[in-house]
Design a protein around this motif. Structure first.
Motif, PDB file in Angstrom:
ATOM      1  N   ILE A 170       5.558   3.381   0.216  1.00  0.00           N
ATOM      2  CA  ILE A 170       6.582   2.091   0.089  1.00  0.00           C
ATOM      3  C   ILE A 170       5.851   1.368  -1.125  1.00  0.00           C
ATOM      4  O   ILE A 170       6.527   0.739  -1.802  1.00  0.00           O
ATOM      5  N   GLU A 171       4.607   0.813  -1.072  1.00  0.00           N
ATOM      6  CA  GLU A 171       4.168   0.099  -2.165  1.00  0.00           C
ATOM      7  C   GLU A 171       4.432   0.594  -3.334  1.00  0.00           C
ATOM      8  O   GLU A 171       4.291  -0.380  -4.521  1.00  0.00           O
ATOM      9  N   ARG A 172       4.205   1.744  -3.819  1.00  0.00           N
ATOM     10  CA  ARG A 172       4.436   2.490  -4.961  1.00  0.00           C
ATOM     11  C   ARG A 172       5.915   2.630  -5.424  1.00  0.00           C
ATOM     12  O   ARG A 172       6.096   2.892  -6.535  1.00  0.00           O
ATOM     13  N   ASN A 173       6.706   2.953  -4.538  1.00  0.00           N
ATOM     14  CA  ASN A 173       8.027   3.596  -4.837  1.00  0.00           C
ATOM     15  C   ASN A 173       9.070   2.526  -4.242  1.00  0.00           C
ATOM     16  O   ASN A 173      10.264   2.764  -4.129  1.00  0.00           O
ATOM     17  N   TYR A 174       8.891   1.155  -3.907  1.00  0.00           N
ATOM     18  CA  TYR A 174       9.833   0.360  -3.218  1.00  0.00           C
ATOM     19  C   TYR A 174      11.171   0.118  -4.124  1.00  0.00           C
ATOM     20  O   TYR A 174      12.174   0.104  -3.513  1.00  0.00           O
TER      21      TYR A 174
END
Length: 271
Positions: free
Chosen positions: A178-182
């Motif tokens: 999530i943190e890399r692809n939000y």
């Protein structure tokens, strides 16, 4: 002494809601009742009874207890030796995970707090922030983390079974994804494929550990990042929406208002 704090839209991971300290009178009773945030009491002296989830506990100095959101709890001071305690109320995306590191949950709400003066000192330092002109919310959040780290440190480490380590790894993979692809068109199905587990099973693991679904965590993370962009950049609402994974600015604005309690424009104007 008790202080209630205004909502903090910048500290969604973890934020302080209230803190206080009290010498209770004999037979002082709180509840039965429920709260919509976490509350931790550290007993500084005296004795009392704590009831939650159908279980009762007799507690004294060097102990503490957790009240979780939505759970009926009642606590009362001893008639002859009433307790004195300090407490914090807090919430946030990471609250359940941090409490889990101390082994605290609805099923296990009692913890060791042998260095009571340390917790009392943190409350005193929280009081001292009242004179700060700026940055108080950041200082209070730091003190909240300090309190929780002391609770974690004070508990007896338990061996972590292999299945728990695997579960933690899956949760970490979800958070990392999530943190890399939000900012992309990220779905729960795509996250499940990345982790290599069935979607419903992964979501159940995540819900149990984090206290929210994967989709709720994704939305909360996107809205937090959107708030940071609105506060620190001249990006339009539409550009901000696209920057956090929303092609439709109207849908983004709807989700932002639902999560943050105000529209993106109103949020920007308050910064």
């Amino acid at each position: 002494m008790i202080e209630f704090l205004p909502p903090n839209l910048h500290q969604l991971d973890l934020h302080l809601i209230q803190f206080g300290m009290e010498q209770c009178s004999p037979n002082h009773i709180v509840g039965p009742g429920v709260r919509d945030y976490y509350k931790i009491h550290c007993i500084l002296g005296g004795e009392g009874n704590f009831e939650i989830g159908g279980n009762g506990y007799r507690l004294g100095p060097g102990q503490g207890f957790l009240i979780a959101p939505g759970i009926v709890a009642r606590y009362a001071s001893d008639p002859d030796n009433p307790w004195r305690y300090c407490w914090i109320g807090f919430d946030g995306i990471k609250a359940a995970t941090l409490l889990g590191q101390a082994g605290l949950s609805v099923e296990q709400p009692i913890f060791r707090a042998e260095d009571a003066q340390y917790y009392e000192g943190i409350i005193g330092r929280m009081e001292e922030t009242a004179s700060m002109r700026a940055g108080r919310d950041i200082r209070l959040t730091g003190l909240l983390y300090e309190w929780l780290s002391a609770v974690v440190e004070a508990q007896t480490p338990q061996p972590v079974p292999p299945e728990t380590r695997s579960r933690d790894r899956y949760i970490a993979q979800v958070v990392h994804m999530i943190e890399r692809n939000y900012a992309n068109r990220l779905t729960v199905a795509a996250i499940a494929r990345f982790v290599g587990l069935q979607r419903s099973y992964l979501n159940a693991l995540f819900q149990e550990e984090m206290g929210c679904s994967i989709q709720q965590h994704l939305i909360a993370y996107r809205m937090r990042r959107a708030g940071e962009l609105l506060a620190s950049t001249p990006l339009s609402v539409g550009d901000t929406a696209r920057s956090v994974g929303y092609d439709d600015p109207l849908l983004f604005s709807k989700m932002f208002r639902k999560t943050m309690g105000m529209s993106p424009t109103e949020y920007r104007n308050t910064r």
